[in-house]
Design a protein around this motif. Structure first.
Motif, PDB file in Angstrom:
ATOM      1  N   PHE A   4       1.044  -0.112   6.975  1.00 31.91           N
ATOM      2  CA  PHE A   4       2.403   0.048   6.440  1.00 31.91           C
ATOM      3  C   PHE A   4       2.519  -0.574   5.055  1.00 31.91           C
ATOM      4  N   LEU A   5       1.985  -1.790   4.882  1.00 33.54           N
ATOM      5  CA  LEU A   5       2.042  -2.455   3.578  1.00 33.54           C
ATOM      6  C   LEU A   5       1.251  -1.672   2.533  1.00 33.54           C
ATOM      7  N   ASN A   6       0.107  -1.158   2.935  1.00 36.01           N
ATOM      8  CA  ASN A   6      -0.696  -0.354   2.027  1.00 36.01           C
ATOM      9  C   ASN A   6       0.066   0.881   1.565  1.00 36.01           C
ATOM     10  N   ALA A   7       0.742   1.541   2.499  1.00 38.79           N
ATOM     11  CA  ALA A   7       1.513   2.741   2.153  1.00 38.79           C
ATOM     12  C   ALA A   7       2.680   2.404   1.232  1.00 38.79           C
ATOM     13  N   VAL A   8       3.369   1.298   1.479  1.00 35.64           N
ATOM     14  CA  VAL A   8       4.497   0.914   0.633  1.00 35.64           C
ATOM     15  C   VAL A   8       4.042   0.669  -0.804  1.00 35.64           C
ATOM     16  N   LEU A   9       2.918  -0.028  -0.974  1.00 37.44           N
ATOM     17  CA  LEU A   9       2.415  -0.302  -2.317  1.00 37.44           C
ATOM     18  C   LEU A   9       2.056   0.986  -3.047  1.00 37.44           C
ATOM     19  N   HIS A  10       1.391   1.915  -2.354  1.00 37.25           N
ATOM     20  CA  HIS A  10       0.987   3.162  -2.997  1.00 37.25           C
ATOM     21  C   HIS A  10       2.192   4.039  -3.330  1.00 37.25           C
ATOM     22  N   ILE A  11       3.170   4.081  -2.427  1.00 33.26           N
ATOM     23  CA  ILE A  11       4.351   4.895  -2.685  1.00 33.26           C
ATOM     24  C   ILE A  11       5.139   4.341  -3.871  1.00 33.26           C
ATOM     25  N   ALA A  12       5.334   3.016  -3.892  1.00 34.89           N
ATOM     26  CA  ALA A  12       6.094   2.400  -4.985  1.00 34.89           C
ATOM     27  C   ALA A  12       5.398   2.604  -6.317  1.00 34.89           C
ATOM     28  N   SER A  13       4.082   2.633  -6.312  1.00 36.96           N
ATOM     29  CA  SER A  13       3.344   2.798  -7.562  1.00 36.96           C
ATOM     30  C   SER A  13       3.234   4.256  -7.977  1.00 36.96           C
ATOM     31  N   THR A  14       2.944   5.138  -7.021  1.00 37.70           N
ATOM     32  CA  THR A  14       2.691   6.541  -7.366  1.00 37.70           C
ATOM     33  C   THR A  14       3.947   7.249  -7.830  1.00 37.70           C
ATOM     34  N   PHE A  15       5.033   7.119  -7.091  1.00 40.69           N
ATOM     35  CA  PHE A  15       6.237   7.891  -7.401  1.00 40.69           C
ATOM     36  C   PHE A  15       7.139   7.214  -8.419  1.00 40.69           C
ATOM     37  N   SER A  16       6.682   6.107  -9.006  1.00 38.27           N
ATOM     38  CA  SER A  16       7.369   5.556 -10.176  1.00 38.27           C
ATOM     39  C   SER A  16       6.740   6.047 -11.470  1.00 38.27           C
ATOM     40  N   LYS A  23      -2.488  14.024 -11.209  1.00 41.30           N
ATOM     41  CA  LYS A  23      -2.727  15.073 -12.193  1.00 41.30           C
ATOM     42  C   LYS A  23      -1.437  15.547 -12.862  1.00 41.30           C
ATOM     43  N   LEU A  24      -0.313  15.286 -12.202  1.00 40.76           N
ATOM     44  CA  LEU A  24       0.973  15.668 -12.786  1.00 40.76           C
ATOM     45  C   LEU A  24       1.569  14.575 -13.658  1.00 40.76           C
ATOM     46  N   SER A  25       1.001  13.360 -13.601  1.00 42.45           N
ATOM     47  CA  SER A  25       1.576  12.242 -14.341  1.00 42.45           C
ATOM     48  C   SER A  25       1.012  12.201 -15.760  1.00 42.45           C
ATOM     49  N   CYS A  26       1.637  11.363 -16.584  1.00 44.82           N
ATOM     50  CA  CYS A  26       1.161  11.183 -17.955  1.00 44.82           C
ATOM     51  C   CYS A  26      -0.199  10.497 -17.957  1.00 44.82           C
ATOM     52  N   SER A  27      -0.985  10.770 -18.967  1.00 44.48           N
ATOM     53  CA  SER A  27      -2.387  10.329 -18.971  1.00 44.48           C
ATOM     54  C   SER A  27      -2.535   8.819 -19.029  1.00 44.48           C
ATOM     55  N   ASP A  28      -1.566   8.116 -19.582  1.00 43.70           N
ATOM     56  CA  ASP A  28      -1.704   6.665 -19.753  1.00 43.70           C
ATOM     57  C   ASP A  28      -0.817   5.869 -18.794  1.00 43.70           C
ATOM     58  N   ALA A  29      -0.312   6.494 -17.736  1.00 50.92           N
ATOM     59  CA  ALA A  29       0.684   5.830 -16.891  1.00 50.92           C
ATOM     60  C   ALA A  29       0.185   5.505 -15.493  1.00 50.92           C
ATOM     61  N   TYR A  30      -1.061   5.864 -15.155  1.00 50.49           N
ATOM     62  CA  TYR A  30      -1.482   5.705 -13.766  1.00 50.49           C
ATOM     63  C   TYR A  30      -2.524   4.595 -13.578  1.00 50.49           C
ATOM     64  N   LEU A  31      -2.708   3.726 -14.574  1.00 51.04           N
ATOM     65  CA  LEU A  31      -3.714   2.671 -14.442  1.00 51.04           C
ATOM     66  C   LEU A  31      -3.350   1.681 -13.339  1.00 51.04           C
ATOM     67  N   ARG A  32      -2.058   1.419 -13.162  1.00 51.43           N
ATOM     68  CA  ARG A  32      -1.634   0.486 -12.110  1.00 51.43           C
ATOM     69  C   ARG A  32      -1.984   1.036 -10.734  1.00 51.43           C
ATOM     70  N   GLU A  33      -1.740   2.344 -10.504  1.00 53.12           N
ATOM     71  CA  GLU A  33      -2.069   2.947  -9.212  1.00 53.12           C
ATOM     72  C   GLU A  33      -3.570   3.008  -9.004  1.00 53.12           C
ATOM     73  N   VAL A  34      -4.322   3.206 -10.095  1.00 53.14           N
ATOM     74  CA  VAL A  34      -5.786   3.181  -9.976  1.00 53.14           C
ATOM     75  C   VAL A  34      -6.245   1.819  -9.493  1.00 53.14           C
ATOM     76  N   GLY A  35      -5.573   0.759  -9.941  1.00 60.11           N
ATOM     77  CA  GLY A  35      -5.902  -0.584  -9.460  1.00 60.11           C
ATOM     78  C   GLY A  35      -5.646  -0.735  -7.975  1.00 60.11           C
ATOM     79  N   PHE A  36      -4.511  -0.178  -7.492  1.00 57.18           N
ATOM     80  CA  PHE A  36      -4.219  -0.234  -6.059  1.00 57.18           C
ATOM     81  C   PHE A  36      -5.263   0.556  -5.262  1.00 57.18           C
ATOM     82  N   ILE A  37      -5.667   1.708  -5.799  1.00 59.52           N
ATOM     83  CA  ILE A  37      -6.673   2.513  -5.100  1.00 59.52           C
ATOM     84  C   ILE A  37      -8.005   1.771  -5.051  1.00 59.52           C
ATOM     85  N   ALA A  38      -8.364   1.106  -6.152  1.00 62.01           N
ATOM     86  CA  ALA A  38      -9.613   0.339  -6.161  1.00 62.01           C
ATOM     87  C   ALA A  38      -9.558  -0.801  -5.142  1.00 62.01           C
TER      88      ALA A  38
END
Length: 422
Positions: free
Chosen positions: A151-163, A184-199
């Motif tokens: 649940f915590l993992n999902a909350v972090l990813h949702i808060a990061s991805t859909f912002s 792929k739909l987001s801006c090219s320089d805006a998804y580094l934070r979510e990449v950190g969560f995925i890592a």
């Protein structure tokens, strides 16, 4: 340029541009979905009803079955609905919920698989400490930790991805909402934070996978030292299914997440969707019940102890299949009526209705008589009612089919009329 606040819906991939093939996909996935529901439902019933299976191993297996039911129910019903209604749309809120539940259930399932590997390690390698280390309270705490971590993992990813701001439209290149395709739909320089969560999530998953592999190696070393062949067979029968489930789950998730974008194609995405969504929840019950004699015995005991319960189970399965067929027929006729009403000529509409309405009448008559025959209350049984039900069920449908079907002579006349026009 568009941002996430202006996007009200996403467009998913469709299995085919031909509506008939989409109906075929719906029927295929409906059958697989019912099989998954039946298999996991049987495991839940067997573990809940048989006191001999109230052990840590089957407690975690019950949690795995619940997670499988949830994961396959998160995405597959929406995919089947889109195939039936010939649409690609999913609302923004629906996409958020779908991503949240998918991440939550998949992460929790992987943690439960890790706990099951620890359970098997203690049972085989440290049997004297098994009861003290895995009591009922410890099992409940470990299961709660797995669900809570997911649940915590999902909350972090949702808060990061859909912002993230969306700069490339709303067409998701997948059959369901998925985080890499939202990227792929987001801006090219805006998804580094979510990449950190995925890592971070990938590191946790890699640690769990290494733990499962090392515990399996320890189990195999201990198993090979067992002198009795019966004990050797029992150890392998409990460990190999779990290792097969883990391998299947990890391979499908890794293949779906690490697939290079350059290799993306319609057929490959379809194969990935099937592997990722359908295969693990549908196959897990088969894997666990194939070599597990205790689970087989519990299922046999469950059905043989109460013949009425066995008949209810068979009847429920038949009702589910019949309901799926009826929903398929009803929704297909909704599409047929919509297509007929768009025909410009009145003659074409009349011809379409004259060929479709007889079949719908036969289906309705057959369904109504079957439901009256099987669902009538025992307290309302009488001689006259039984006779009426038997006539409705066995006489009316066969007698009405020739009258409701188009006459062959009428078809010959149509062919002659069409030839005379040329």
């Amino acid at each position: 340029m568009s941002n996430s606040s202006s996007v009200t819906k996403f467009l998913l991939l469709t299995f085919s541009d031909t509506w008939e093939l989409q109906l075929l996909h719906f029927a295929l996935f409906l059958g697989i979905y019912l099989v998954a529901l039946l298999g996991n439902g049987l495991i839940l019933s067997a573990v809940a009803c048989d006191h001999c299976l109230h052990t840590p191993m089957y407690f975690f297996l019950l949690n795995l079955a619940l997670l499988d039911l949830g994961s396959i129910s998160t995405t597959l019903p929406k995919t089947m609905t889109n195939s039936l209604w010939d649409t690609r749309a999913i609302s923004y809120q629906g996409c958020v919920v779908q991503v949240f539940l998918s991440v939550f259930l998949i992460a929790a399932e992987f943690y439960v698989l890790t706990i099951m590997a620890y359970d098997r390690y203690l049972a085989i390698c440290k049997p004297l400490h098994y009861g003290s280390l895995l009591g009922s309270r410890a099992c409940a705490q470990m299961a709660a930790a797995a669900w809570g971590s997911g649940f915590l993992n999902a909350v972090l990813h949702i808060a990061s991805t859909f912002s993230l701001p969306l700069c490339h439209g709303n067409a998701v290149g997948q059959y369901f909402c998925e985080i890499p395709h939202i990227f792929k739909l987001s801006c090219s320089d805006a998804y580094l934070r979510e990449v950190g969560f995925i890592a971070f999530s990938f590191s946790l998953g890699l640690g769990c996978f290494v733990f499962i592999v090392l515990s399996s190696l320890q189990i195999f070393r201990a198993v090979l030292r067992i002198p009795l062949q019966q004990g050797l067979h029992k150890a392998f029968s409990t460990c190999l299914p779990h290792l097969a489930v883990v391998s299947l789950f990890v391979s499908t998730v890794v293949f779906a997440g690490v697939k290079p974008p350059t290799t993306s194609s319609l057929y490959l995405d379809f194969a990935v969707a099937v592997l990722y969504l359908v295969v693990p929840p549908a196959v897990n019950p088969l894997i666990y019940s194939m070599r597990n004699q205790e689970l087989k015995h519990a299922l046999k005991k469950l059905f043989h102890s109460d013949p009425y319960l066995r008949e209810v189970g068979v009847l429920a399965f038949s009702v589910c299949l019949a309901f799926g067929c009826f929903v398929f027929i009803a929704l297909s006729y909704v599409q047929v009526v919509r297509a007929v009403l768009r025909m410009p000529s009145e003659q074409g509409q009349h011809k379409a209705f004259s060929t479709c309405l007889p079949h719908l009448a036969v289906v309705s008559l057959h369904s109504i008589t079957a439901m009256v025959a099987y669902l009538k209350l025992p307290s309302t049984t009488s001689v006259f009612l039984g006779l009426a039900v038997s006539v409705l069920y066995s006489v009316l449908p066969p007698a009405s089919v020739p009258k409701s079907s188009p006459s062959p002579l009428y078809k010959v006349k149509e062919i002659k009329d069409e030839k005379s026009m040329y």
